[in-house]
Every structure is written in C-alpha cells, then in structure tokens.
Design a protein around this motif. Structure first.
Motif, short mmCIF file in Angstrom:
data_model
loop_
_atom_site.label_atom_id
_atom_site.label_comp_id
_atom_site.label_asym_id
_atom_site.label_seq_id
_atom_site.Cartn_x
_atom_site.Cartn_y
_atom_site.Cartn_z
N ASN A 1 0.84 -1.19 0.00
CA ASN A 1 0.00 0.00 0.00
C ASN A 1 0.88 1.25 0.00
N ASP A 2 0.71 2.10 -1.01
CA ASP A 2 1.55 3.30 -1.12
C ASP A 2 1.35 4.25 0.06
N ARG A 3 0.11 4.34 0.55
CA ARG A 3 -0.14 5.24 1.68
C ARG A 3 0.55 4.74 2.94
N TRP A 4 0.60 3.43 3.13
CA TRP A 4 1.29 2.89 4.30
C TRP A 4 2.80 3.13 4.20
N ILE A 5 3.35 2.95 3.00
CA ILE A 5 4.79 3.19 2.81
C ILE A 5 5.11 4.65 3.09
N LEU B 1 0.75 9.55 9.08
CA LEU B 1 1.51 8.72 10.01
C LEU B 1 0.72 7.43 10.24
N PRO B 2 1.36 6.37 10.74
CA PRO B 2 0.65 5.09 10.88
C PRO B 2 -0.63 5.17 11.69
N ALA B 3 -0.67 5.98 12.74
CA ALA B 3 -1.89 6.06 13.55
C ALA B 3 -3.06 6.61 12.73
N LEU B 4 -2.78 7.61 11.90
CA LEU B 4 -3.83 8.18 11.04
C LEU B 4 -4.24 7.18 9.97
N PHE B 5 -3.29 6.44 9.43
CA PHE B 5 -3.59 5.39 8.46
C PHE B 5 -4.50 4.33 9.08
#
Length: 324
Positions: free
Chosen positions: A94-98, A278-282
């Motif tokens: 996932n591009d957003r996670w990267i 950031l990961p929390a927002l994802f």
C-alpha cells in the motif's frame, strides 16, 4: 472451724472459676481475630479486582482481538474467515502505508534527536543556579499542559501562509519571504516536528533537570578541584550518570512519535493528500472510514511491534542490571 475450713475449701474453686472466666474471652475473640486477618488479606485484592479485570479485558483482550482480526478478511464487520498474513502483505504494497512509515522515520528521528538535545541543554542551563529559575522553568513546561489538539490548532494558524509567520514578515516589508511548509507536500512533515518539539521539550527538560539534581555534588566538586573544566565535567561525569534518564526519554518520546494521531489530525489532517500521514492516522482511516478493518488491524499490530522493538531491549537491559 468448720466455717473456716469450708471457706478455704472453696477458694481454689473460685480461683479456678476466675481463671476459666478469664480464659473464655480469649477463646471467643480468636475467631474474630482470624476473620479480621482474613479481611485484611483479601480486601486489597477485592478492591483491585475490578481494575485488574478491566485492564486484562480492555487492553490485553483487545490487543489479542485486533491481532486475530488482522489475520482475517474483515471489512465493516468482523469476519472469521482466516487468511493468514495476507493483510500484512497487502499492507506492505500500500503506497499510503509506505508513505506513513517513511514520514514516521523522518518525524520520529528528528523529534527524538531535537527534543533530547534541547531538553539536555535547557536542563544544564537551569542547573547553573540562575535567577528566576522557577519562572523560566514554568515557561518551558507550560506547553506540556496543553493537549496535542490545541498545539496542532495553534501551529496551524502560525504556519498558515495567509495568517501566520509568512504574512507577518511580509507585512514588515520583506515581500519575498516565503514559509509555506504546511502546504508543501515535501516539507509538511517537518511542521509536525516543529509543533511536537515545541510541546515536548519542556517535559524532557524536567526529566533531565531532576536527574541532574539527583547527582551527588561532591563528585562535581572533586572534579573541579582536579582541574576539570565545566564542559569536561558534564561530558565525562554528569552525562554517564544520566544514562537511565536518557533511556526513559527515548522510550517516552518514541512512544509519543509512534502513536501521534491528534497532532497530525489538528495540524495537517494528513495532507496535502496523504503526504503527512503517520501510521496512527492510516490505521484510523482504514479501520473506521474506509471499512477495511482487517487492514487497519494489521497496521495497528505493526505499530505495536514498533513500540515493543523499543521497549523490550530497554526492559531487558534494566532487568539484567538489577540481577547483576
């Protein structure tokens, strides 16, 4: 004579009665004492039991539940169709996670480094017995009294090109001045660093100042008598003594960086686009707004793994030192 004899004859019986009478209360109070001892033994456990149950269920139970969901194909509602580690493989594609992981690396490292350097510097400054130390310390600590939502909102106004620093400097006559990081996808992550450092540096300063005040002053005086300079004393003597404080500061600031959600939401909302994600927002976006619960759960477990990767070595080193 008979009366005298009779009176002496009954005296032992009266003493026996007195003795037996005095022994009776002891026998009656013994069960009461045992009951009190039992209550004193069980009362703390009874009082702590609800807290323990809530902790086990609402923290560790939900961690296990989140880990189980990450191994399924759950969407809006939980599903028990286990798919193994497929969600984790999907997460890594996932591009957003990267992007969020990359941003966390930049934000976390800069935040950690700057806040510790500033905290140590401010603590050393206040440790020099300066005047009005209490007032200055309160000024440094004040931002920590605010929530990250308030901090993010305030810095959103300050960094807004049409309202904040850029407009103010241009109104002073510097019309070429430009400071639009908050709307620049390549620089927006650094605005998170600025806001987080502003809020947390005072707290780290308080930690190091407490550590400095706990060091035996005779050690420093002995080094001064031997001719050591003040920078040398702090670098070679004081800083090694503050090793536990350094560990604590790293753990706390790393935890703040990994779980940062409210600051990002208030300051940038993950934008422009998802360039400041950031990961929390994802995790929040995919779990609660996009209906991909399994993927959001997988991201939450990755965040937990990141925290454990920092916490476990620290606990191991502390326990090993106590054993030795």
């Amino acid at each position: 004579m008979d009366n005298a004899f009779d009176s002496t004859k009954h005296q032992p019986h009266e003493r026996d009665g007195a003795q037996s009478g005095s022994a009776m209360p002891t026998r009656r109070t013994a069960p009461k004492l045992k009951l009190v001892d039992r209550l004193q033994h069980w009362l703390p456990k009874i009082v702590l039991a609800p807290t323990l149950v809530i902790t086990v269920v609402c923290i560790y139970g939900y961690i296990i539940w989140t880990g189980a969901l990450s191994l399924t194909n759950s969407r809006f509602l939980p599903s028990f169709n286990f798919t193994g580690f497929g969600q984790y493989a999907k997460l890594m594609e996932n591009d957003r996670w990267i992007t969020s992981i990359t941003n966390l690396g930049i934000f976390g490292l800069l935040f950690l480094a700057i806040v510790i350097v500033l905290g140590v510097g401010l603590a050393i400054f206040l440790d020099q017995n300066i005047r009005n130390e209490g007032v200055i310390r309160s000024i440094y600590l004040y931002p920590m009294a605010l929530s990250f939502i308030v901090t993010g909102t305030a810095w959103k106004w300050i960094l807004n090109p049409g309202l904040g620093i850029e407009k103010m400097v241009r109104d002073w006559g510097f019309t070429d001045f430009k400071f639009d990081w908050i709307v620049d996808s390549d620089m927006v992550v650094y605005t998170l660093v600025i806001a987080a450092v502003w809020q947390s540096s005072g707290f780290v300063m308080a930690m190091f100042l407490a550590g400095l005040r706990g060091i035996d002053s005779s050690i420093i005086k002995a080094a001064q008598i031997d001719g050591a300079s003040l920078p040398r004393i702090y670098w070679s003597i004081v800083m090694p003594c503050l090793r536990p404080v350094f560990f604590s500061a790293v753990i706390i600031t790393s935890h703040i960086a990994i779980k940062s959600f409210d600051l990002v939401t208030a300051l940038t909302a993950g934008g422009p686009g998802y360039s400041s994600d950031l990961p929390a927002l994802f995790m929040y976006a995919y779990s609660f707004t996009r209906g991909q619960t399994a993927l959001g759960s997988a991201s939450a477990m990755m965040m937990l793994a990141g925290i454990l990767a920092i916490l476990v070595p620290y606990l191991y080193s502390e326990l090993r030192e106590k054993k030795s």
